[in-house]
Design a protein around this motif. Structure first.
Motif, PDB file in Angstrom:
ATOM      1  N   GLY A  71       0.836  -1.197   0.000  1.00 52.83           N
ATOM      2  CA  GLY A  71       0.000   0.000   0.000  1.00 52.83           C
ATOM      3  C   GLY A  71       0.867   1.240   0.000  1.00 52.83           C
ATOM      4  O   GLY A  71       1.975   1.234  -0.529  1.00 52.83           O
ATOM      5  N   THR A  72       0.380   2.301   0.650  1.00 50.38           N
ATOM      6  CA  THR A  72       1.040   3.601   0.621  1.00 50.38           C
ATOM      7  C   THR A  72       1.476   4.026   2.015  1.00 50.38           C
ATOM      8  O   THR A  72       0.704   3.928   2.963  1.00 50.38           O
ATOM      9  CB  THR A  72       0.070   4.664   0.063  1.00 50.38           C
ATOM     10  OG1 THR A  72      -0.341   4.255  -1.241  1.00 50.38           O
ATOM     11  CG2 THR A  72       0.729   6.027  -0.023  1.00 50.38           C
ATOM     12  N   ILE A  73       2.725   4.499   2.116  1.00 45.63           N
ATOM     13  CA  ILE A  73       3.243   5.079   3.355  1.00 45.63           C
ATOM     14  C   ILE A  73       3.824   6.441   3.011  1.00 45.63           C
ATOM     15  O   ILE A  73       4.646   6.554   2.091  1.00 45.63           O
ATOM     16  CB  ILE A  73       4.348   4.201   3.992  1.00 45.63           C
ATOM     17  CG1 ILE A  73       3.813   2.817   4.338  1.00 45.63           C
ATOM     18  CG2 ILE A  73       4.919   4.892   5.228  1.00 45.63           C
ATOM     19  CD1 ILE A  73       4.882   1.848   4.808  1.00 45.63           C
ATOM     20  N   LYS A  74       3.403   7.464   3.749  1.00 43.95           N
ATOM     21  CA  LYS A  74       3.980   8.793   3.621  1.00 43.95           C
ATOM     22  C   LYS A  74       4.659   9.107   4.943  1.00 43.95           C
ATOM     23  O   LYS A  74       4.011   9.547   5.887  1.00 43.95           O
ATOM     24  CB  LYS A  74       2.903   9.829   3.282  1.00 43.95           C
ATOM     25  CG  LYS A  74       2.331   9.626   1.893  1.00 43.95           C
ATOM     26  CD  LYS A  74       1.332  10.674   1.526  1.00 43.95           C
ATOM     27  CE  LYS A  74       0.808  10.413   0.125  1.00 43.95           C
ATOM     28  NZ  LYS A  74      -0.186  11.402  -0.285  1.00 43.95           N
ATOM     29  N   GLY A  75       5.935   8.801   5.001  1.00 46.85           N
ATOM     30  CA  GLY A  75       6.726   8.962   6.209  1.00 46.85           C
ATOM     31  C   GLY A  75       7.866   7.970   6.184  1.00 46.85           C
ATOM     32  O   GLY A  75       7.906   7.073   5.339  1.00 46.85           O
ATOM     33  N   PRO A  76       8.808   8.097   7.096  1.00 48.13           N
ATOM     34  CA  PRO A  76       9.946   7.180   7.121  1.00 48.13           C
ATOM     35  C   PRO A  76       9.539   5.780   7.580  1.00 48.13           C
ATOM     36  O   PRO A  76       8.604   5.604   8.352  1.00 48.13           O
ATOM     37  CB  PRO A  76      10.910   7.829   8.116  1.00 48.13           C
ATOM     38  CG  PRO A  76      10.052   8.676   8.979  1.00 48.13           C
ATOM     39  CD  PRO A  76       8.895   9.125   8.136  1.00 48.13           C
ATOM     40  N   VAL A  77      10.268   4.792   7.071  1.00 44.99           N
ATOM     41  CA  VAL A  77      10.030   3.388   7.416  1.00 44.99           C
ATOM     42  C   VAL A  77      11.301   2.835   8.044  1.00 44.99           C
ATOM     43  O   VAL A  77      12.388   2.954   7.468  1.00 44.99           O
ATOM     44  CB  VAL A  77       9.650   2.562   6.164  1.00 44.99           C
ATOM     45  CG1 VAL A  77       9.494   1.096   6.519  1.00 44.99           C
ATOM     46  CG2 VAL A  77       8.384   3.109   5.521  1.00 44.99           C
TER      47      VAL A  77
END
Length: 132
Positions: A71-77
């Motif tokens: 899916g989508t992540i907006k931020g650091p992983v």
């Protein structure tokens, strides 16, 4: 470096259509099909797995041992052990990983940063095969 121990069970689900605003802390395993606006963090004391399905989106930091993204992540992983990026994965943020598996079609708009333990042990970067 990586043991072949059984991964933790997924005990929690944030279902498609659900929207959570606030930080999420979990232990063992979590599957996200919905939306989270806030940081998602696994306990560091326990082995953890986080699955982000193709319908999921997270706006915030992500911290877990094993992270699977489609899916989508907006931020650091921050994947303390393994980061798997499936074909529909979209990450806007820096990625910190120890081991990385990335399928064709996955997109990262950020920097790839190996963790210090990776630099010491030098595990192989695994590229996923296409087709079949």
């Amino acid at each position: 470096m990586f043991s072949k121990q059984k991964p933790p069970a997924i005990r929690s689900l944030i279902a498609d259509g659900n929207h959570i605003e606030g930080h999420v802390h979990f232990r063992d395993g979590l599957r996200v099909d919905g939306t989270i606006v806030g940081n998602v963090r696994a306990r560091e004391e326990d082995s953890s797995i986080l699955v982000i399905s193709e319908t999921a989106s997270i706006l915030g930091e992500v911290h877990a041992d094993h992270v699977i993204v489609n899916g989508t992540i907006k931020g650091p992983v921050y994947a303390r052990q393994m980061l798997e990026l499936q074909p529909k994965a979209r990450i806007e943020g820096d990625v910190f990983y120890t081991a990385l598996e990335m399928h064709q079609g996955a997109i990262i708009a950020g920097l790839l940063r190996p963790t210090p333990s990776m630099l010491e042990d030098k595990p192989a970067l695994k590229l996923a095969a296409t087709g079949n």
